[in-house]
Motif scaffolding. Sequence first.
Motif, PDB file in Angstrom:
ATOM      1  N   LYS A  62       0.985  -1.292   0.013  1.00 54.91           N
ATOM      2  CA  LYS A  62      -0.140   0.196  -0.026  1.00 54.91           C
ATOM      3  C   LYS A  62       0.900   1.387  -0.109  1.00 54.91           C
ATOM      4  O   LYS A  62       0.382   2.346  -0.652  1.00 54.91           O
ATOM      5  CB  LYS A  62      -0.687  -0.250   1.077  1.00 54.91           C
ATOM      6  CG  LYS A  62      -2.056  -1.256   1.219  1.00 54.91           C
ATOM      7  CD  LYS A  62      -2.893  -1.498   2.141  1.00 54.91           C
ATOM      8  CE  LYS A  62      -3.793  -2.166   2.466  1.00 54.91           C
ATOM      9  NZ  LYS A  62      -4.156  -2.465   3.422  1.00 54.91           N
ATOM     10  N   GLN A  65       2.515   1.835  -3.144  1.00 62.34           N
ATOM     11  CA  GLN A  65       0.991   2.423  -4.241  1.00 62.34           C
ATOM     12  C   GLN A  65       0.644   3.185  -3.977  1.00 62.34           C
ATOM     13  O   GLN A  65       1.129   4.593  -4.737  1.00 62.34           O
ATOM     14  CB  GLN A  65      -0.281   1.904  -3.906  1.00 62.34           C
ATOM     15  CG  GLN A  65      -0.609   0.481  -4.577  1.00 62.34           C
ATOM     16  CD  GLN A  65       0.230   0.624  -6.406  1.00 62.34           C
ATOM     17  OE1 GLN A  65      -0.779   1.053  -7.092  1.00 62.34           O
ATOM     18  NE2 GLN A  65       1.010  -0.608  -7.067  1.00 62.34           N
ATOM     19  N   GLY A  73      -3.676   6.161  -5.529  1.00 63.83           N
ATOM     20  CA  GLY A  73      -3.586   4.692  -5.571  1.00 63.83           C
ATOM     21  C   GLY A  73      -3.844   3.470  -5.148  1.00 63.83           C
ATOM     22  O   GLY A  73      -3.768   2.697  -4.643  1.00 63.83           O
ATOM     23  N   ARG A  77      -7.441   1.225  -5.449  1.00 65.28           N
ATOM     24  CA  ARG A  77      -6.942   0.377  -6.052  1.00 65.28           C
ATOM     25  C   ARG A  77      -7.510  -0.786  -4.377  1.00 65.28           C
ATOM     26  O   ARG A  77      -7.919  -1.810  -4.628  1.00 65.28           O
ATOM     27  CB  ARG A  77      -5.867  -0.300  -5.409  1.00 65.28           C
ATOM     28  CG  ARG A  77      -4.789  -1.243  -5.643  1.00 65.28           C
ATOM     29  CD  ARG A  77      -3.874  -1.498  -6.135  1.00 65.28           C
ATOM     30  NE  ARG A  77      -2.868  -2.873  -5.883  1.00 65.28           N
ATOM     31  CZ  ARG A  77      -2.232  -2.998  -6.733  1.00 65.28           C
ATOM     32  NH1 ARG A  77      -1.448  -2.486  -7.157  1.00 65.28           N
ATOM     33  NH2 ARG A  77      -2.000  -4.188  -7.006  1.00 65.28           N
TER      34      ARG A  77
END
Length: 117
Positions: A62, A65, A73, A77
């Motif tokens: 995470k 991202q 991001g 997602r």
Amino acid sequence: MTNKRDYYEILNVSKGASKEEIKKAYRKLALKYHPDRNKAAEAESQFKEISEAYAVLSDDEKRSQYDSFGHKGINGRYSAEDIFRGADFESIFRGGGFGGFESIFQKMSRMRRARRS
């Protein structure tokens, strides 16, 4: 679209902070804003914000991202439930004298689901 604050800013850590630095910063803020300890009107929303920042920055995938794409991001997602899945909140609060620790995150999850409905 909401204008979310930068997760690093929320936890007051640098982008290069280690997992231990992130955990330490989260613990300090969580103890300050946890609704069982802080009865101020804004405490619960601040606690949610720092908890979300910790959940993202403490997870390698995470965090990657987020570092690459910012909030887009993460929001594009992960669902709200996915953001918190796998985050180790229990070790941070173990022995801290908090009542209803699990219930605060269950309540946050229910509130997010209700907003989507």
